[in-house]
Motif scaffolding. Structure first.
Motif, PDB file in Angstrom:
ATOM      1  N   PRO A   7      37.283  28.431  36.608  1.00 41.58           N
ATOM      2  CA  PRO A   7      36.530  28.515  35.349  1.00 41.58           C
ATOM      3  C   PRO A   7      36.700  27.241  34.542  1.00 41.58           C
ATOM      4  O   PRO A   7      37.528  27.184  33.644  1.00 41.58           O
ATOM      5  CB  PRO A   7      37.171  29.714  34.646  1.00 41.58           C
ATOM      6  CG  PRO A   7      38.557  29.791  35.189  1.00 41.58           C
ATOM      7  CD  PRO A   7      38.577  29.152  36.542  1.00 41.58           C
ATOM      8  N   VAL A  53      37.160  33.825  31.465  1.00 41.12           N
ATOM      9  CA  VAL A  53      37.305  34.742  32.594  1.00 41.12           C
ATOM     10  C   VAL A  53      37.177  36.166  32.078  1.00 41.12           C
ATOM     11  O   VAL A  53      37.903  36.571  31.174  1.00 41.12           O
ATOM     12  CB  VAL A  53      38.685  34.529  33.263  1.00 41.12           C
ATOM     13  CG1 VAL A  53      38.873  35.513  34.413  1.00 41.12           C
ATOM     14  CG2 VAL A  53      38.806  33.087  33.746  1.00 41.12           C
ATOM     15  N   THR A  65      32.885  35.463  35.324  1.00 40.68           N
ATOM     16  CA  THR A  65      33.049  34.578  34.163  1.00 40.68           C
ATOM     17  C   THR A  65      31.854  34.665  33.227  1.00 40.68           C
ATOM     18  O   THR A  65      30.772  35.115  33.619  1.00 40.68           O
ATOM     19  CB  THR A  65      33.182  33.106  34.608  1.00 40.68           C
ATOM     20  OG1 THR A  65      32.018  32.766  35.371  1.00 40.68           O
ATOM     21  CG2 THR A  65      34.429  32.870  35.436  1.00 40.68           C
TER      22      THR A  65
END
Ligand code: GLA
Ligand code: ZN
Length: 662
Positions: free
Chosen positions: A536, A541, A557
């Motif tokens: 990410p 997240v 995400t």
């Protein structure tokens, strides 16, 4: 305008005295429309130089007062044509030259087929264009399949020359330096089949590029057949021309077909009676092809015949599914077929009228009841659907992901789309299905499951869409290849990486039995099949894996990009997981409907002339009561309803509430 109610009618199989009986029963059942001549080529043209329209003339006379959808009769070949001109039959994927038999088996590239089919379509159009009750033309029947003959191979080379211009461009697109495939002459290129690039069937190829182009070519080649017959009709008639499509039918890119059909029509034969979301999505796909209402051209009144087991539609189900089609944009309810075949493979297929001509069967009675009810929905024809949520469907991604070697052979494009759509339906959102070159700016939310292939332009548009405040959701195996099916020479997911704020470091595919539970906010989703190891980079997240060496790392995400947000679902979540993630997207967009999360109940809306038609369908097996969101008229009972009143939906029950659209 009345809803067309009727279907395929093949009375040429029966002695003419039965036709009068048919007319009487049609009146009893409220049948106002018949599609005729679909398989009558052999009858209309007994030999190369002889045409005989006698029987078809008499059939049209028997339908006086009813709408006629006239077919061009090219749904199956006559035997004499195949004997005299063997090139009209196909060579199959295994390289076997077919002889005469069955149907849907013409070679699309055969000049002889092209000449004879166009000639017949033109003669039929000329003869029947003036019929006062002719409402539409029906070309061929369920175009499909593919051919690998010499004529097709030659036509494929021409198609490739048009696409690529030079062999250099083709070699680059197909990555032919892999396994010594560089082509120096167009004639070196052969159709990709079991004899050339393929192993273990049509999905297993050594060169995705050539296989993908052959799929594109074959879809175009069959489309050319349709266009040629349509052009012949246009010489004589301006009435709408269609052909019956088959929903999620992989071989034909219907988005490329759509602009050539005056109206989309399709045949709804779901695999089983638990397919309500699949049917709903498919209706939306058919509506999405042109962004307009469509025609339900076929459904069975009761049973099919071609399956290993062919259950009857339970009481109320034919009615429920007919309303489902109307709810999603159909302007017709048509059956296959009006009278049961006397013999051959469809003699046990369901029909409005059975072999004994009875009007007291359960099936006939249900059909007659629906026939009496449909005129109550008169104002509906032509009504539009409005949606703030778009689901992107793309044949190229579908082909590419399913002919890919790696990461997984267990991913189904359609099942994935159905899973996402099911979650949307539970939130009571009306969904538009759009192509990759559709106008996304009209929507608040764009969802693209398995957007495997990303055209350059789309990558740019999605960035603009999210930056401008839109919400975009995509998932595992998306952003993998360009339009030639070559990998992007960047991080995965290629042109989507920036807008999603992530990169995928690895993709772990596992057998279907392996589950890696994904922890979402307050919920565990049993994820399976493919697991992206998501880094990410700029995204937050919202879901993490809980097993294996990547336990604790990102699976799902959310990324703020400009004024909007995008989500990446890096694995195949189960239904509860999709409900949760897509639910939060739809909630954030503020487009959750009034009838969200009611088990078994499907709600959709259509709009016309200042009226809103709300359809509530109960697919469950228990009675459900829901509160009306607006006052209006319950069209099927005639009752006046106030906002907040309870609407009662017994199992298979339907309510159509017409309200002012304010
Ligand atoms: C298809 C065809 C029809 C008939 C039905 C049977 O939809 O178009 O001719 O064969 O299937 O289900
Ligand atoms: Zn061919």
């Amino acid at each position: 305008m009345t809803i067309w109610y009727g279907g395929d009618y093949n009375p040429e199989q029966w002695p003419a005295d039965v036709w009068a009986e048919d007319s009487r029963l049609f009146d009893l059942a409220g049948i106002n429309t018949a599609t005729i001549g679909v398989f009558s080529w052999g009858l209309l043209q007994p030999s190369e130089d002889v045409y005989d329209f006698g029987v078809l003339d008499r059939i049209t006379e028997s339908l006086d007062g009813r709408n006629v959808i006239m077919a061009t009769a090219t749904g199956a070949l006559p035997a004499w044509l195949a004997r005299k001109h063997p090139e009209v039959t196909r060579v199959d994927f295994e390289g076997r030259k077919h002889v005469y038999g069955a149907r849907h088996n013409h070679c699309p590239s055969s000049p002889v087929f092209q000449r004879f089919s166009v000639e017949l379509a033109g003669r039929i159009a000329e003869r029947y264009a003036g019929l006062p009750n002719l409402v539409a033309w029906h070309v061929g029947n369920e175009y499909g399949g593919s051919c690998y003959c010499d004529n097709c191979t030659a036509a494929f080379r021409v198609w490739l020359q048009n696409r690529y211009g030079t062999l250099e461009a083709l070699n680059h697109a197909w990555c032919t330096t892999f396994w010594s495939h560089t082509f120096y002459d167009w004639d070196e290129i052969v159709a990709p089949s079991a004899l050339s690039e393929h192993w273990r069937g049509p999905n297993h190829t050594a060169f995705q590029g050539i296989t993908l182009d052959y799929l594109r070519f074959m879809s175009d080649a069959l489309l050319e057949n349709f266009k040629a017959e349509k052009a012949a009709i246009r010489q004589h008639s301006d009435a709408p021309v269609t052909t019956n499509l088959m929903g999620f039918y992989r071989p034909l890119d219907y988005f490329r077909w759509a602009e050539h059909l005056d109206v989309i029509s399709w045949d709804n034969y779901p695999p089983d009676d638990r397919s309500a979301p699949r049917m709903a999505l498919t209706h939306d796909l058919m509506r999405g092809l042109k962004g307009k209402p469509f025609w339900l051209m076929e459904q069975t009144p009761s049973t099919t015949a071609c399956r290993d087991v062919n259950p009857v539609k339970r009481p109320g189900v034919m009615r429920l599914w007919s309303y489902q089609a109307l709810a999603h944009g159909s302007d017709t309810v048509l059956f296959f077929q009006l009278r049961a075949s006397r013999g051959a493979s469809e003699k046990y297929h369901g029909a409005v009228i059975n072999h004994a001509s009875r009007s007291d069967t359960r099936v006939f009675k249900e059909i007659a009841e629906l026939g009496a009810e449909l005129p109550l929905l008169e104002g509906l024809v032509g009504a539009e659907t409005r949606s703030k949520v778009a689901l992107m469907i793309d044949w190229n991604s579908w082909w590419a992901v399913e002919i890919s070697d790696g990461p997984s052979r267990h991913v189904s494009y359609v099942q994935t789309a159905i899973a996402w759509y099911t979650a949307l339906q539970r939130l009571d959102v009306d969904v538009d299905v759009i192509p990759v070159d559709g106008n996304i700016s009209a929507y608040d939310v764009v969802l693209a499951p398995l957007l495997h292939m990303v055209p350059d332009e789309l990558g740019r548009q999605l960035k603009g869409f999210v930056a401008g405040g839109g919400k975009f959701v995509t998932g595992v195996l998306s952003g993998r290849v360009d339009v030639d099916d070559n990998a992007f020479l960047t991080d995965v997911p290629g042109p989507l990486a920036r807008v999603l704020g992530i990169r995928v470091d690895e993709t772990d595919a596992q057998p279907p039995t392996v589950v890696n539970p994904v922890q979402l906010d307050g919920l565990t989703s049993e994820a399976s099949l493919v697991f992206d190891l998501v880094i990410p980079e700029h995204a937050e997240v919202i879901g993490t894996y809980s097993a294996d060496f990547y336990a604790g790392t990102a699976a799902v995400t959310r990324h703020r990009f400009g004024a909007g947000h995008s989500w990446y679902i890096g694995t195949m979540l189960d239904a509860a997981g999709l409900d949760a993630v897509l639910g939060s997207v739809i909630e954030e967009a503020g487009v959750t409907g009034s009838y969200a999360r009611i088990d078994g109940v499907e709600a959709t809306r259509r709009y016309k002339d200042g009226q809103r038609y709300l359809f509530l369908l109960n697919h469950g097996d228990r009675e459900v009561r829901v509160a009306a969101d607006k006052s209006g008229t319950d069209l099927l009972t005639g009752s006046q309803i106030e906002a907040g009143d309870k609407l009662v939906l017994p199992a298979t029950g339907v309510v159509v509430l017409r309200s002012d659209d304010v």
